[in-house]
Design an enzyme around this catalytic site. Sequence first.
Site, short mmCIF file in Angstrom:
data_model
loop_
_atom_site.label_atom_id
_atom_site.label_comp_id
_atom_site.label_asym_id
_atom_site.label_seq_id
_atom_site.Cartn_x
_atom_site.Cartn_y
_atom_site.Cartn_z
N ARG A 27 62.73 39.19 7.62
CA ARG A 27 61.34 39.32 8.07
C ARG A 27 60.39 39.63 6.92
O ARG A 27 59.42 40.37 7.08
CB ARG A 27 61.19 40.44 9.11
CG ARG A 27 61.76 40.12 10.46
CD ARG A 27 60.82 39.20 11.23
NE ARG A 27 61.51 38.63 12.37
CZ ARG A 27 61.59 39.22 13.57
NH1 ARG A 27 61.00 40.36 13.77
NH2 ARG A 27 62.24 38.62 14.53
N ARG A 31 54.18 40.45 9.81
CA ARG A 31 53.01 41.32 10.00
C ARG A 31 52.81 42.39 8.94
O ARG A 31 51.75 42.99 8.87
CB ARG A 31 53.07 41.96 11.40
CG ARG A 31 52.61 40.99 12.47
CD ARG A 31 52.83 41.55 13.86
NE ARG A 31 54.26 41.66 14.12
CZ ARG A 31 54.78 42.07 15.28
NH1 ARG A 31 54.00 42.42 16.26
NH2 ARG A 31 56.08 42.12 15.45
N ARG A 40 47.50 34.02 10.92
CA ARG A 40 47.99 33.96 12.29
C ARG A 40 46.94 34.37 13.33
O ARG A 40 47.21 34.30 14.52
CB ARG A 40 49.22 34.86 12.43
CG ARG A 40 50.56 34.28 11.95
CD ARG A 40 51.11 33.24 12.91
NE ARG A 40 50.80 33.57 14.30
CZ ARG A 40 51.46 34.46 15.02
NH1 ARG A 40 52.50 35.07 14.54
NH2 ARG A 40 51.09 34.73 16.25
N ASP A 76 61.71 30.69 14.14
CA ASP A 76 62.28 31.71 15.02
C ASP A 76 63.55 31.16 15.64
O ASP A 76 63.70 29.94 15.76
CB ASP A 76 61.29 32.13 16.12
CG ASP A 76 61.73 33.44 16.77
OD1 ASP A 76 61.37 34.51 16.24
OD2 ASP A 76 62.47 33.40 17.78
N TYR A 151 69.02 36.09 25.24
CA TYR A 151 67.63 35.84 25.64
C TYR A 151 67.54 34.92 26.85
O TYR A 151 66.72 35.12 27.75
CB TYR A 151 66.84 35.25 24.46
CG TYR A 151 66.48 36.29 23.42
CD1 TYR A 151 65.53 37.27 23.71
CD2 TYR A 151 67.09 36.31 22.18
CE1 TYR A 151 65.20 38.24 22.76
CE2 TYR A 151 66.77 37.29 21.23
CZ TYR A 151 65.83 38.24 21.53
OH TYR A 151 65.51 39.21 20.63
O1 CP3 Z 1 60.73 36.22 7.30
C1 CP3 Z 1 61.67 35.93 8.04
O2 CP3 Z 1 62.67 36.68 8.20
C2 CP3 Z 1 61.68 34.56 8.71
C3 CP3 Z 1 61.16 34.51 10.00
C4 CP3 Z 1 61.91 34.94 11.25
C5 CP3 Z 1 61.21 35.21 12.44
N1 CP3 Z 1 62.12 35.39 13.44
C6 CP3 Z 1 59.76 35.25 12.55
C7 CP3 Z 1 59.15 36.07 13.62
C8 CP3 Z 1 63.27 35.02 11.54
C9 CP3 Z 1 64.45 34.86 10.60
C10 CP3 Z 1 63.37 35.30 12.93
C11 CP3 Z 1 64.66 35.39 13.65
C12 CP3 Z 1 64.71 36.11 14.93
N2 CP3 Z 1 63.86 36.02 15.99
C13 CP3 Z 1 65.76 36.98 15.29
C14 CP3 Z 1 66.93 37.31 14.44
C15 CP3 Z 1 66.53 38.27 13.37
C16 CP3 Z 1 66.46 39.68 13.81
O3 CP3 Z 1 65.37 40.26 13.70
O4 CP3 Z 1 67.49 40.21 14.23
C17 CP3 Z 1 65.48 37.45 16.58
C18 CP3 Z 1 66.32 38.44 17.37
C19 CP3 Z 1 64.30 36.82 17.01
C20 CP3 Z 1 63.61 36.97 18.32
C21 CP3 Z 1 62.27 37.55 18.10
N3 CP3 Z 1 61.16 36.80 17.72
C22 CP3 Z 1 61.86 38.91 18.14
C23 CP3 Z 1 62.75 40.06 18.51
C24 CP3 Z 1 60.50 38.95 17.77
C25 CP3 Z 1 59.64 40.17 17.55
C26 CP3 Z 1 58.66 40.45 18.64
C27 CP3 Z 1 57.55 41.32 18.09
O5 CP3 Z 1 56.41 40.88 18.12
O6 CP3 Z 1 57.85 42.44 17.64
C28 CP3 Z 1 60.10 37.63 17.52
C29 CP3 Z 1 58.77 37.20 17.06
C30 CP3 Z 1 58.67 36.93 15.62
N4 CP3 Z 1 59.55 36.13 14.94
C31 CP3 Z 1 57.70 37.41 14.73
C32 CP3 Z 1 57.98 36.86 13.48
C33 CP3 Z 1 57.20 37.02 12.21
C34 CP3 Z 1 56.53 38.30 15.11
C35 CP3 Z 1 55.47 37.44 15.73
C36 CP3 Z 1 54.09 37.76 15.24
O7 CP3 Z 1 53.87 37.92 14.04
O8 CP3 Z 1 53.20 37.78 16.12
#
Ligand code: CP3
Length: 346
Positions: A27, A31, A40, A76, A151
Site C-alpha cells: 500500500r 491515502r 483521486r 485491487d 469477500y
Molecule cells: O500500493 C499498493 O500496495 C498497490 C495497491 C493495492 C490496493 N489494494 C489499492 C487499494 C493492493 C496491492 C491492494 C490489494 C488488496 N485489496 C488486498 C490485499 C492486500 C492487503 O491489504 O492485505 C485486499 C485485502 C484488498 C481489498 C481492499 N481494497 C481493502 C481491504 C480496501 C481498503 C478499504 C479502505 O478504504 O480502507 C480496499 C480499497 C483500496 N485498495 C484502497 C487502495 C489504495 C483504498 C481506496 C481509496 O484510496 O479510497
Amino acid sequence: MTSPVDSPLVRAARRQDVPHTPVWFMRQAGRSLPEYRAIRQDVGMLESCRTPELVAEITLQPVRRHGVDAAILFSDIVVPLMAVGLDLDIVAGVGPVVAEPVRARSDLDRLPELAPEAVPDIAESVRLLVAELGATPLIGFAGAPFTLASYLVEGGPSKNHERTKALMHGDPQLWDDLCARLAQISLAFLRVQADHGASAVQLFDSWAGHLSRADYLRHVEPHSRAVLAGMAQSHPEVPRIHFGVGTGELLAPMADAGADVIGVDYRVSLADAVERTGGRYAVQGNLDPALLFAPWEPLERRVREIVEEGRAAPGHIFNLGHGVLPTTDPDVLTRVVELVHEVSVR
Ligand code: CP3
C-alpha cells in the site's frame, strides 16, 4: 543496474547477492500521499484502477517520492472479479462490497473464467509503467482464492469469516469448485501482468491467517498452489511472493505452495520465519506499520534489527508486516527507505 532482472528486488527474491537490501511497502500508493488524495478526489476507486494513465501516475508516485526499489501496480484484488462481470464496488473506509454474495452452486454462473481480452486496460497500464520505470521492477499481484472467496461469500469485509467457513465445511465440493474458478481468474490476471513486463508477482492471501493449519492444507493450499504452479510454468523467470497476515502457523505450507519469497507479518521474527521454512526461501517483511507512528529513535532501532535479521536469511526484501496505514506521515516512509539502504549497503 541496467534492467529489472538485475535489480536488488529480483536478485533478493532469487536469493542472489545484492548491493543493498531492497525495500518497498505494501500500500505504498494510496491515502498516505497527498498527491494520491488529490488525483483521486473526483474519481472512484475502481474507475481509477481501470484507467491506464491514472494507474501509471498513482503507481509511480511513491517510487518518485520515496525512492523504493520496486513499484507495485495500482489496482485491487477485486479488479479481475469486476472484469468477469461481477457486480461489486469498493467503498471508502470499508473495502470491497459484493452486491449479491456467492453462496449456492447457481451463483458460480455469475463467475465465468477470466480471458486476457477482458483486461486490456491492465495490459496497457503495465506497458506504460514498464516503459517509465526503466531498471526499477514492477510487481504485479492478485488475490489468492481464499481471500477472494471470503469477500464473495461474505459479501464484504468480515471479522470472523463465518459464512466462508460454513461453506468450506458444509459443501466442500462447491467450495473447491468456487476456489478452482478463482484460481483460474487469479492466474490469468497475473499472467497478463507478467506477459506485459511485471518483474515479480505477489499473491495476497491476506486473510489466510484466520484458518487452522489443517483447514488451510485441505481446503485452500491446493488452489493457491495451482496459481503459483501456473506462474512457475508460464513465467519461470518471474519470482513469486506469497503473503498473508497472522500466518505464523502457515509459513511453511504457504512457502511450500510454490513461492520464492514468503511474506512475514510483524508477529513473527524474520529469524523464526527462516527457521520455520527450512532456510529455503527468501523472506519479505516485517516492520509493524504502527511503528511508523512512534518516535524516530525506537523506529530506527527496529529497522536496523530487521535489516540485521534479514542478512542472515537466504534473501531479504524489506517491507512492512501489512499495508501502510492511511494516516502515516509519508516523510517517515522516505526516511525508512534511506535508512534501509544506508545500513544494508554491502
Ligand atoms: O500500493 C499498493 O500496495 C498497490 C495497491 C493495492 C490496493 N489494494 C489499492 C487499494 C493492493 C496491492 C491492494 C490489494 C488488496 N485489496 C488486498 C490485499 C492486500 C492487503 O491489504 O492485505 C485486499 C485485502 C484488498 C481489498 C481492499 N481494497 C481493502 C481491504 C480496501 C481498503 C478499504 C479502505 O478504504 O480502507 C480496499 C480499497 C483500496 N485498495 C484502497 C487502495 C489504495 C483504498 C481506496 C481509496 O484510496 O479510497
